[in-house]
Write a protein that holds these residues in place. Sequence first.
Motif, PDB file in Angstrom:
ATOM      1  N   LEU A 167       0.827  -1.198   0.000  1.00  0.00           N
ATOM      2  CA  LEU A 167       0.000   0.000   0.000  1.00  0.00           C
ATOM      3  C   LEU A 167       0.868   1.256   0.000  1.00  0.00           C
ATOM      4  CD1 LEU A 167      -2.744   1.407   0.181  1.00  0.00           C
ATOM      5  CD2 LEU A 167      -2.645   1.114   2.671  1.00  0.00           C
ATOM      6  N   ARG A 168       1.913   1.262   0.823  1.00  0.00           N
ATOM      7  CA  ARG A 168       2.801   2.434   0.850  1.00  0.00           C
ATOM      8  C   ARG A 168       3.485   2.647  -0.498  1.00  0.00           C
ATOM      9  NH1 ARG A 168       4.157   0.478   6.186  1.00  0.00           N
ATOM     10  NH2 ARG A 168       5.947  -0.624   5.288  1.00  0.00           N
ATOM     11  N   ALA A 169       3.800   1.554  -1.186  1.00  0.00           N
ATOM     12  CA  ALA A 169       4.471   1.670  -2.488  1.00  0.00           C
ATOM     13  C   ALA A 169       3.567   2.321  -3.518  1.00  0.00           C
ATOM     14  CB  ALA A 169       4.911   0.284  -2.967  1.00  0.00           C
ATOM     15  N   VAL A 170       2.295   1.916  -3.583  1.00  0.00           N
ATOM     16  CA  VAL A 170       1.398   2.512  -4.580  1.00  0.00           C
ATOM     17  C   VAL A 170       1.045   3.955  -4.199  1.00  0.00           C
ATOM     18  CG1 VAL A 170      -0.785   1.749  -3.536  1.00  0.00           C
ATOM     19  CG2 VAL A 170      -0.621   2.053  -6.013  1.00  0.00           C
ATOM     20  N   MET A 171       0.947   4.243  -2.902  1.00  0.00           N
ATOM     21  CA  MET A 171       0.704   5.626  -2.477  1.00  0.00           C
ATOM     22  C   MET A 171       1.878   6.523  -2.852  1.00  0.00           C
ATOM     23  SD  MET A 171      -1.031   4.824   1.249  1.00  0.00           S
ATOM     24  CE  MET A 171      -0.786   6.480   1.864  1.00  0.00           C
ATOM     25  N   LEU A 194      -2.437   8.228 -13.544  1.00  0.00           N
ATOM     26  CA  LEU A 194      -2.951   7.689 -12.282  1.00  0.00           C
ATOM     27  C   LEU A 194      -3.820   6.457 -12.513  1.00  0.00           C
ATOM     28  CD1 LEU A 194      -3.891  10.923 -10.306  1.00  0.00           C
ATOM     29  CD2 LEU A 194      -1.929   9.431  -9.939  1.00  0.00           C
ATOM     30  N   ASN A 195      -4.644   6.487 -13.548  1.00  0.00           N
ATOM     31  CA  ASN A 195      -5.524   5.347 -13.813  1.00  0.00           C
ATOM     32  C   ASN A 195      -4.732   4.084 -14.134  1.00  0.00           C
ATOM     33  OD1 ASN A 195      -7.658   7.007 -13.367  1.00  0.00           O
ATOM     34  ND2 ASN A 195      -8.344   7.122 -15.486  1.00  0.00           N
ATOM     35  N   GLN A 196      -3.624   4.229 -14.857  1.00  0.00           N
ATOM     36  CA  GLN A 196      -2.801   3.067 -15.170  1.00  0.00           C
ATOM     37  C   GLN A 196      -2.244   2.442 -13.892  1.00  0.00           C
ATOM     38  OE1 GLN A 196       0.106   4.667 -17.860  1.00  0.00           O
ATOM     39  NE2 GLN A 196      -1.214   4.500 -19.655  1.00  0.00           N
ATOM     40  N   ILE A 197      -1.790   3.283 -12.976  1.00  0.00           N
ATOM     41  CA  ILE A 197      -1.229   2.780 -11.717  1.00  0.00           C
ATOM     42  C   ILE A 197      -2.303   2.137 -10.851  1.00  0.00           C
ATOM     43  CG2 ILE A 197      -0.111   3.474  -9.561  1.00  0.00           C
ATOM     44  CD1 ILE A 197       1.271   5.714 -11.147  1.00  0.00           C
ATOM     45  N   LEU A 198      -3.416   2.835 -10.677  1.00  0.00           N
ATOM     46  CA  LEU A 198      -4.461   2.372  -9.763  1.00  0.00           C
ATOM     47  C   LEU A 198      -5.155   1.115 -10.271  1.00  0.00           C
ATOM     48  CD1 LEU A 198      -6.040   5.833  -8.870  1.00  0.00           C
ATOM     49  CD2 LEU A 198      -4.546   4.452  -7.422  1.00  0.00           C
ATOM     50  N   GLN A 199      -5.471   1.073 -11.567  1.00  0.00           N
ATOM     51  CA  GLN A 199      -6.172  -0.092 -12.098  1.00  0.00           C
ATOM     52  C   GLN A 199      -5.320  -1.353 -12.000  1.00  0.00           C
ATOM     53  OE1 GLN A 199      -7.458   1.791 -15.946  1.00  0.00           O
ATOM     54  NE2 GLN A 199      -9.395   0.813 -15.466  1.00  0.00           N
ATOM     55  N   GLY A 200      -4.045  -1.237 -12.361  1.00  0.00           N
ATOM     56  CA  GLY A 200      -3.171  -2.404 -12.285  1.00  0.00           C
ATOM     57  C   GLY A 200      -3.017  -2.908 -10.861  1.00  0.00           C
ATOM     58  N   TRP A 201      -2.873  -1.983  -9.912  1.00  0.00           N
ATOM     59  CA  TRP A 201      -2.694  -2.369  -8.512  1.00  0.00           C
ATOM     60  C   TRP A 201      -3.950  -3.018  -7.959  1.00  0.00           C
ATOM     61  CZ3 TRP A 201      -4.244  -1.500  -3.450  1.00  0.00           C
ATOM     62  CH2 TRP A 201      -3.317  -1.805  -2.460  1.00  0.00           C
ATOM     63  N   PHE A 205      -4.777  -6.971  -6.461  1.00  0.00           N
ATOM     64  CA  PHE A 205      -5.233  -7.251  -5.092  1.00  0.00           C
ATOM     65  C   PHE A 205      -6.737  -7.450  -5.014  1.00  0.00           C
ATOM     66  CE2 PHE A 205      -1.145  -5.149  -4.253  1.00  0.00           C
ATOM     67  CZ  PHE A 205      -0.591  -6.079  -3.394  1.00  0.00           C
ATOM     68  N   ARG A 206      -7.372  -7.655  -6.141  1.00  0.00           N
ATOM     69  CA  ARG A 206      -8.821  -7.852  -6.140  1.00  0.00           C
ATOM     70  C   ARG A 206      -9.255  -9.141  -5.445  1.00  0.00           C
ATOM     71  NH1 ARG A 206     -12.642  -8.206 -11.560  1.00  0.00           N
ATOM     72  NH2 ARG A 206     -14.648  -8.230 -10.471  1.00  0.00           N
ATOM     73  N   SER A 256     -13.795  13.837 -21.026  1.00  0.00           N
ATOM     74  CA  SER A 256     -13.452  12.581 -21.706  1.00  0.00           C
ATOM     75  C   SER A 256     -12.909  11.502 -20.771  1.00  0.00           C
ATOM     76  CB  SER A 256     -12.397  12.850 -22.784  1.00  0.00           C
ATOM     77  OG  SER A 256     -11.222  13.419 -22.220  1.00  0.00           O
ATOM     78  N   ARG A 257     -12.690  11.836 -19.506  1.00  0.00           N
ATOM     79  CA  ARG A 257     -12.024  10.854 -18.635  1.00  0.00           C
ATOM     80  C   ARG A 257     -12.445  11.060 -17.176  1.00  0.00           C
ATOM     81  NH1 ARG A 257      -8.200  11.047 -21.212  1.00  0.00           N
ATOM     82  NH2 ARG A 257      -8.224   9.069 -22.292  1.00  0.00           N
ATOM     83  N   ARG A 258     -12.410   9.967 -16.429  1.00  0.00           N
ATOM     84  CA  ARG A 258     -12.748  10.006 -15.003  1.00  0.00           C
ATOM     85  C   ARG A 258     -11.636   9.313 -14.224  1.00  0.00           C
ATOM     86  NH1 ARG A 258     -15.821   6.626 -11.350  1.00  0.00           N
ATOM     87  NH2 ARG A 258     -16.964   7.879  -9.808  1.00  0.00           N
ATOM     88  N   LEU A 259     -11.287   9.875 -13.084  1.00  0.00           N
ATOM     89  CA  LEU A 259     -10.283   9.247 -12.229  1.00  0.00           C
ATOM     90  C   LEU A 259     -10.796   7.890 -11.762  1.00  0.00           C
ATOM     91  CD1 LEU A 259      -7.619   9.342 -10.583  1.00  0.00           C
ATOM     92  CD2 LEU A 259      -8.926  10.477  -8.766  1.00  0.00           C
ATOM     93  N   PHE A 260      -9.964   6.882 -11.910  1.00  0.00           N
ATOM     94  CA  PHE A 260     -10.349   5.542 -11.462  1.00  0.00           C
ATOM     95  C   PHE A 260     -10.559   5.540  -9.954  1.00  0.00           C
ATOM     96  CE2 PHE A 260      -9.167   1.353  -9.784  1.00  0.00           C
ATOM     97  CZ  PHE A 260     -10.067   0.555 -10.467  1.00  0.00           C
TER      98      PHE A 260
END
Length: 285
Positions: A167-171, A194-201, A205-206, A256-260
């Motif tokens: 969690l600290r790493a992605v933050m 940001l979306n690329q980072i958040l979606q992959g992470w 962990f899903r 055109s875009r929304r924050l994930f």
Amino acid sequence: MGRVRARVGDKRVLALVKAFLKAGILTEDSRMEDTDTGTPQGSILSPLLSNVALSVLDEHFTQGPGGPTATPYQRAKRRRAGLPNYRLIRFADDWVLAVAGSQVDAEVLREEAAEVLATMGLRLSPEKTCITHIDEGLDFLGWRIQRHRKRGTTRCYVYTYPAKKALRAVMAKVKTVCRNMDTNQPLDILLIQLNQILQGWCVHFRPGVSSKTFGYLAHYTWWQVVKWLQRKHQRIGWRRLLRRYFSHGWWPTTSSRRLFNPSEMRTTRYRYRGTAIASPWPRAG
């Protein structure tokens, strides 16, 4: 290389693997250093050769009397005799030996694993090797695995959720992107990164108990984006900022875009299959 030769007969492939190992490394001060042992860190060959080298652990603990080949009757008989049962879980060079027994049994099996690895010229890292109880938990591949009592009951279950280190790493990644992004850029550019980072992470962990962690990450990311917008528009008040970039509620959105939003990611539960997971690779005869 001996274990590679046991499965690969093409001498050109063997020469290429050996060339990777002998290629050397370029240090930070632009000097070449020879690699006499091990594989260069970050090499595309490193995880593959880790699997090849550490397959000796798989073979040893699979064939052991308390391993996965033992029948339920044999395992129960060993437990009545005070002997441990065990399972090896391995991903490249990260592995966990789950022991149904005492701490002494775990210590004996650790020394046994060290002896097996010594035949490959490998040794356990004292800093990264530990013995812990499942109630105290452990971190493995970014996951925190720990047994807890289920709220409202007397039964205990093993839960998996994102480790604090992950969690600290992605933050830190989110914070770095927001700090380094030029405020002259449109919000769309920031949201793409940001979306690329958040979606992959979140996809990684899903399959676990991750809802609370996802909610915390969503709150943290929201504040980082808001701080970036405030730096971008220092003379615009909060209400105008909301009307311009938060047209769909309180979540940053453009035309055109929304924050994930990590808190909207639905979690799943991993379906336990034990040793029934089929391997596409035939065992060497």
